[in-house]
Design an enzyme around this catalytic site. Structure first.
Site, PDB file in Angstrom:
ATOM      1  CB  CYS A  46      -0.879   0.038   1.246  1.00  0.00           C
ATOM      2  SG  CYS A  46      -2.030  -1.299   1.347  1.00  0.00           S
TER       3      CYS A  46
HETATM    4  C1  BEZ Z   1       0.556  -4.744   1.836  1.00  0.00           C
HETATM    5  O1  BEZ Z   1      -0.150  -3.784   1.623  1.00  0.00           O
HETATM    6  O2  BEZ Z   1       1.753  -4.679   1.741  1.00  0.00           O
HETATM    7  C2  BEZ Z   1      -0.061  -6.067   2.180  1.00  0.00           C
HETATM    8  C3  BEZ Z   1      -1.227  -6.092   2.890  1.00  0.00           C
HETATM    9  C4  BEZ Z   1      -1.782  -7.310   3.211  1.00  0.00           C
HETATM   10  C5  BEZ Z   1      -1.158  -8.489   2.794  1.00  0.00           C
HETATM   11  C6  BEZ Z   1       0.003  -8.425   2.039  1.00  0.00           C
HETATM   12  C7  BEZ Z   1       0.553  -7.210   1.735  1.00  0.00           C
END
Ligand code: BEZ
Length: 213
Positions: A46
């Site tokens: 994100c």
């Molecule tokens: C992320 O945003 O990095 C993420 C969130 C949940 C699971 C895997 C990655």
């Protein structure tokens, strides 16, 4: 929870965001919109996505598109995370992030898929037209960062259809020939497409991209 289908009016909502309280429809005004969800704050994928969108702001502006992100964490968390995004992604986050702690918006837009994860949202994308209708929905898993070049490509295609009566063929990219929509008759073509056209089959009529010089 409701299933949102293409052509539906995007559900309206009132939400706290990093840029103050937003009434979604009022905030959209006459613009197109992109609403996209993030599983949680302080997550690696994100962080790269929000930085990328901030760096693409001029591309969205050029297309009259406002972007708004959503995560189910609170405002203070969002503001702390934005500092990290700015620092690590060499940007300044320049769009609102909804603080959806009570999951009101994520429930309204069906962004939590409990069989995938019952707390975090999936990576949903909704493209909304100037008429407030949903034009595109895509759902990515939490582990896959979105391709924002693809999102701009689809917005270009949607706007060509909305404003120029063309669709776009497989693997179309900006500058490629477009497909004249079936609702345009052969008789209407010269008036609408002065650059000419090529009839491959009566149902497959190509024309140079109309909005380029
Ligand atoms: C992320 O945003 O990095 C993420 C969130 C949940 C699971 C895997 C990655």
């Amino acid at each position: 929870m409701s299933t949102i289908r293409l052509g539906d009016i995007a559900p309206d909502f009132l939400a706290q965001t990093t840029e103050g309280e937003i009434n979604f429809h009022d905030w959209l005004g006459d613009s197109w919109g992109v609403l996209f969800s993030h599983p949680a704050d302080y997550t690696p994928v994100c962080t790269t996505e929000l930085g990328t969108v901030a760096n693409y702001k001029a591309e969205f502006d050029k297309r009259n598109v406002k972007v708004i992100a959503l995560s189910v964490d609170g405002i203070d968390s969002h503001h702390g995370w934005i500092k990290d995004i700015n620092e690590t992604q060499n940007t300044v986050v320049n769009f609102p992030i909804v603080a959806d702690e009570d999951r009101k918006v994520s429930t309204l837009y069906d962004m939590i898929h409990p069989n995938s994860d019952d707390k975090m949202t999936v990576r949903s994308v909704f493209v909304i037209g100037a008429d407030k209708k949903v034009k595109l929905t895509i759902t990515y898993p939490a582990s896959t960062g979105r391709n924002f070049d693809e999102l701009l490509r689809v917005i270009d295609s949607l706007q060509l259809t909305a404003y120029h009566k063309v669709a776009t063929p497989a693997n179309w990219n900006n500058g490629d020939d477009c497909v004249i929509v079936p609702s345009v008759s052969n008789e209407e073509i010269p008036g609408i497409f002065p650059k000419g056209h090529r009839e491959v089959k009566p149902y497959l009529r190509l024309t140079p991209q109309p909005n380029l010089d």
